[in-house]
Design a protein around this motif. Structure first.
Motif, PDB file in Angstrom:
ATOM      1  N   GLY A  88       7.216   7.161  -0.863  1.00  0.00           N
ATOM      2  CA  GLY A  88       6.778   5.788  -0.616  1.00  0.00           C
ATOM      3  C   GLY A  88       7.933   4.962  -0.092  1.00  0.00           C
ATOM      4  O   GLY A  88       9.088   5.412  -0.063  1.00  0.00           O
ATOM      5  N   ASN A  89       7.634   3.733   0.331  1.00  0.00           N
ATOM      6  CA  ASN A  89       8.687   2.839   0.826  1.00  0.00           C
ATOM      7  C   ASN A  89       9.858   2.742  -0.142  1.00  0.00           C
ATOM      8  O   ASN A  89      11.019   2.703   0.263  1.00  0.00           O
ATOM      9  N   LYS A  90       9.564   2.687  -1.430  1.00  0.00           N
ATOM     10  CA  LYS A  90      10.610   2.485  -2.432  1.00  0.00           C
ATOM     11  C   LYS A  90      11.630   3.622  -2.444  1.00  0.00           C
ATOM     12  O   LYS A  90      12.765   3.440  -2.899  1.00  0.00           O
ATOM     13  N   ASP A  91      11.248   4.790  -1.923  1.00  0.00           N
ATOM     14  CA  ASP A  91      12.115   5.963  -1.978  1.00  0.00           C
ATOM     15  C   ASP A  91      13.069   6.073  -0.793  1.00  0.00           C
ATOM     16  O   ASP A  91      14.026   6.853  -0.841  1.00  0.00           O
ATOM     17  N   TYR A  92      12.821   5.345   0.270  1.00  0.00           N
ATOM     18  CA  TYR A  92      13.626   5.506   1.482  1.00  0.00           C
ATOM     19  C   TYR A  92      15.012   4.901   1.300  1.00  0.00           C
ATOM     20  O   TYR A  92      15.158   3.775   0.792  1.00  0.00           O
ATOM     21  N   LYS A 151       0.820  -1.214   0.000  1.00  0.00           N
ATOM     22  CA  LYS A 151       0.000   0.000   0.000  1.00  0.00           C
ATOM     23  C   LYS A 151       0.850   1.259   0.000  1.00  0.00           C
ATOM     24  O   LYS A 151       0.515   2.248  -0.662  1.00  0.00           O
ATOM     25  N   TYR A 152       1.971   1.227   0.744  1.00  0.00           N
ATOM     26  CA  TYR A 152       2.794   2.430   0.880  1.00  0.00           C
ATOM     27  C   TYR A 152       4.112   2.331   0.109  1.00  0.00           C
ATOM     28  O   TYR A 152       5.022   3.109   0.360  1.00  0.00           O
ATOM     29  N   TYR A 153       4.188   1.404  -0.835  1.00  0.00           N
ATOM     30  CA  TYR A 153       5.396   1.303  -1.654  1.00  0.00           C
ATOM     31  C   TYR A 153       5.557   2.553  -2.515  1.00  0.00           C
ATOM     32  O   TYR A 153       6.634   3.121  -2.614  1.00  0.00           O
ATOM     33  N   GLU A 154       4.470   2.988  -3.118  1.00  0.00           N
ATOM     34  CA  GLU A 154       4.434   4.244  -3.867  1.00  0.00           C
ATOM     35  C   GLU A 154       3.832   5.324  -2.968  1.00  0.00           C
ATOM     36  O   GLU A 154       3.084   5.016  -2.034  1.00  0.00           O
ATOM     37  N   PRO A 155       4.126   6.584  -3.220  1.00  0.00           N
ATOM     38  CA  PRO A 155       3.502   7.656  -2.434  1.00  0.00           C
ATOM     39  C   PRO A 155       1.982   7.583  -2.539  1.00  0.00           C
ATOM     40  O   PRO A 155       1.434   7.269  -3.602  1.00  0.00           O
ATOM     41  N   THR A 156       1.295   7.852  -1.448  1.00  0.00           N
ATOM     42  CA  THR A 156      -0.170   7.828  -1.454  1.00  0.00           C
ATOM     43  C   THR A 156      -0.775   9.218  -1.562  1.00  0.00           C
ATOM     44  O   THR A 156      -1.954   9.355  -1.844  1.00  0.00           O
ATOM     45  N   ARG A 157       0.061  10.263  -1.337  1.00  0.00           N
ATOM     46  CA  ARG A 157      -0.409  11.636  -1.455  1.00  0.00           C
ATOM     47  C   ARG A 157       0.674  12.476  -2.113  1.00  0.00           C
ATOM     48  O   ARG A 157       1.864  12.163  -1.988  1.00  0.00           O
ATOM     49  N   PRO A 158       0.314  13.546  -2.786  1.00  0.00           N
ATOM     50  CA  PRO A 158       1.327  14.418  -3.399  1.00  0.00           C
ATOM     51  C   PRO A 158       2.305  14.938  -2.351  1.00  0.00           C
ATOM     52  O   PRO A 158       1.914  15.318  -1.245  1.00  0.00           O
ATOM     53  N   GLY A 159       3.575  14.921  -2.708  1.00  0.00           N
ATOM     54  CA  GLY A 159       4.607  15.420  -1.807  1.00  0.00           C
ATOM     55  C   GLY A 159       5.168  14.377  -0.860  1.00  0.00           C
ATOM     56  O   GLY A 159       6.196  14.611  -0.217  1.00  0.00           O
ATOM     57  N   GLU A 160       4.508  13.229  -0.734  1.00  0.00           N
ATOM     58  CA  GLU A 160       5.003  12.174   0.157  1.00  0.00           C
ATOM     59  C   GLU A 160       6.025  11.300  -0.550  1.00  0.00           C
ATOM     60  O   GLU A 160       6.141  11.300  -1.782  1.00  0.00           O
ATOM     61  N   ASN A 193      12.980  12.020   6.296  1.00  0.00           N
ATOM     62  CA  ASN A 193      12.100  12.853   5.493  1.00  0.00           C
ATOM     63  C   ASN A 193      11.148  11.931   4.730  1.00  0.00           C
ATOM     64  O   ASN A 193      11.575  11.170   3.860  1.00  0.00           O
ATOM     65  N   ILE A 194       9.866  11.985   5.075  1.00  0.00           N
ATOM     66  CA  ILE A 194       8.897  11.114   4.403  1.00  0.00           C
ATOM     67  C   ILE A 194       8.125  11.881   3.321  1.00  0.00           C
ATOM     68  O   ILE A 194       7.071  11.439   2.869  1.00  0.00           O
ATOM     69  N   GLY A 195       8.692  12.990   2.913  1.00  0.00           N
ATOM     70  CA  GLY A 195       8.135  13.745   1.802  1.00  0.00           C
ATOM     71  C   GLY A 195       7.732  15.139   2.213  1.00  0.00           C
ATOM     72  O   GLY A 195       8.500  16.093   2.066  1.00  0.00           O
ATOM     73  N   ASP A 196       6.534  15.271   2.749  1.00  0.00           N
ATOM     74  CA  ASP A 196       6.045  16.595   3.119  1.00  0.00           C
ATOM     75  C   ASP A 196       6.358  16.960   4.562  1.00  0.00           C
ATOM     76  O   ASP A 196       6.009  18.033   5.034  1.00  0.00           O
ATOM     77  N   ARG A 197       7.034  16.078   5.293  1.00  0.00           N
ATOM     78  CA  ARG A 197       7.382  16.328   6.685  1.00  0.00           C
ATOM     79  C   ARG A 197       8.448  15.315   7.112  1.00  0.00           C
ATOM     80  O   ARG A 197       8.745  14.380   6.381  1.00  0.00           O
ATOM     81  N   GLU A 198       8.961  15.519   8.314  1.00  0.00           N
ATOM     82  CA  GLU A 198       9.913  14.566   8.871  1.00  0.00           C
ATOM     83  C   GLU A 198       9.229  13.714   9.929  1.00  0.00           C
ATOM     84  O   GLU A 198       8.324  14.163  10.632  1.00  0.00           O
ATOM     85  N   ALA A 199       9.685  12.471  10.044  1.00  0.00           N
ATOM     86  CA  ALA A 199       9.191  11.564  11.066  1.00  0.00           C
ATOM     87  C   ALA A 199      10.368  11.146  11.936  1.00  0.00           C
ATOM     88  O   ALA A 199      11.516  11.074  11.460  1.00  0.00           O
TER      89      ALA A 199
END
Length: 392
Positions: free
Chosen positions: A170-174, A159-168, A196-202
């Motif tokens: 996905g798993n493949k990018d980490y 489900k989260y392999y590709e980004p699910t929202r603009p700016g995020e 950095n998970i795209g639009d924010r940091e975790a």
């Protein structure tokens, strides 16, 4: 991810999983077991070059287990992993913060820069979706800012392999090194890992601060639940799970002393209690789902659960290997506990119980080999799970 790997993960037929516990430098113990398993599989398949990533379709790990899982999944042999781990341990646990670094000292015991550097040396700029990862990979971490457990996987249908929202992202990018670092960010040992998970940091901490320090049940859920992408068949001849621990020992504390614990002592004791319970519940459930040849008595009231199936028939073939950092007990009738004698004095064994004694890595590997020689049997790996054609 290559079409070849995707085809492997989605192909019909029996599937094999390997789960590696967390445990700091004691991860060296699991390498002794892995070495024995690799030897058995190479002989079984008449292939001296067979790698564990060739055999296992999904390798998962938490904390130190995430490091070893990633080494194996990127095509390292167990001998290579052992050599790398020997070097890695001393660098990771060799640079404590001094009293003069008071800000960092109050947040963590060890400077994480050597760990960051070593992970970059090992995995470079490989991302979780790259072809350099040769089999299914699962890395477990705890996202501290949301209190959520993350099981990061490289399956392209996740489900989260590709980004699910603009700016995020996905798993493949980490970056693989950042994901592994997140899984190893053990509180008090290392600072948290920010990603950095795209639009924010975790902010992530060690996956051991969850139910997945022993990640075996997590792998079973990944393989079988509809929300995850694997959708593998269950059954004792269809799904195999090999789970490897990082050493344990009998914990018995004087009852009067425990009753007198102060707040700081309870703060240090309770996390260990919870992690022990989580791991044992993990084992108990998997034993109750299988007729495991390695089943053990976790609770004296219910025994080893062999033939005590909660599903009517075995859901998987489950193997659990663990070493004990203690000498076997001799009972009042003169018989001895079914554990191998360790060729170390009590002081050395006590040192090996710590999770950050890098100078103990050689002895810990030896413990793993001693237990593997006694506990890992060729017959534990049924022919149903042999690779097609037993390639030479």
């Amino acid at each position: 991810m290559s079409d070849k790997l995707l085809a492997r993960l989605t192909a019909p037929g029996p599937k094999r999983m390997l789960a590696l516990d967390g445990g700091g430098i004691r991860g060296a113990i699991s390498l002794g077991f892995l070495e024995q398993i690799e030897t058995i599989l190479r002989e079984r398949h008449n292939n001296p070059n067979l790698l564990l990533c060739d055999y296992f379709d999904l390798i998962g790990g938490t904390s130190t287990g995430a490091i070893i899982a990633t080494l194996l999944a990127t095509g390292r042999s167990t001998s290579e992993a052992i050599d790398l781990y020997k070097s890695l341990g001393g660098k990771i646990f060799g640079n404590k913060y001094s009293v003069f670094q008071i800000g960092s000292k109050l947040k963590a015991n060890y400077d994480d820069q050597p760990l960051q550097e070593e992970l970059k040396n090992l995995f470079g700029d490989i991302r979780l979706g790259d072809d350099a990862i040769r089999t299914g990979l699962n890395i477990n971490a705890k996202r501290a800012d949301t209190f959520s457990s993350w099981a990061m996987i490289n399956h392209p249908k996740a489900k989260y392999y590709e980004p699910t929202r603009p700016g995020e992202h996905g798993n493949k990018d980490y970056l693989l090194r950042e994901v592994v670092r997140a899984s190893t960010a053990a509180p008090t040992y290392f600072l948290p890992q920010r990603i950095n998970i795209g639009d924010r940091e975790a902010t992530f901490i060690d996956g051991g601060v969850s139910m997945a320090n022993n990640p075996a049940m997590q792998l079973y859920l990944l393989a079988t639940l509809k929300g995850f992408p694997f959708h593998w068949n269950t059954g004792a001849d269809q799904l195999m799970l090999v789970s490897i621990g990082t050493g344990t020992y009998t914990k018995v504390v004087d009852a009067t002393k425990m009753a007198d614990n102060n707040m700081l002592e309870w703060a240090a004791t309770v996390p260990d209690m919870l992690m022990t319970d989580a791991s044992e519940q993990n084992e108990l459930l998997l034993q109750a789902l299988s007729n495991s040849p390695t089943s053990r008595e976790i609770d004296s009231e219910i025994g080893d659960l062999y033939d005590d199936l909660i599903t009517g028939k075995p859901e998987l073939h489950y193997l659990r290997y663990q070493a004990y950092l203690e000498q076997p007990k001799t009972y009042s009738d003169g018989t001895q506990e079914d554990k191998p004698h360790l060729p170390f004095d009590d002081e050395t064994i006590a040192k090996m119980r710590a999770m950050d004694k890098a100078e103990m890595v050689e002895q810990l590997i030896q413990v793993g080999r001693i237990y593997a020689n006694k506990k890992v049997a060729e017959g534990h790996f049924p022919a149903d799970f042999d690779l097609a054609g037993k390639p030479a």
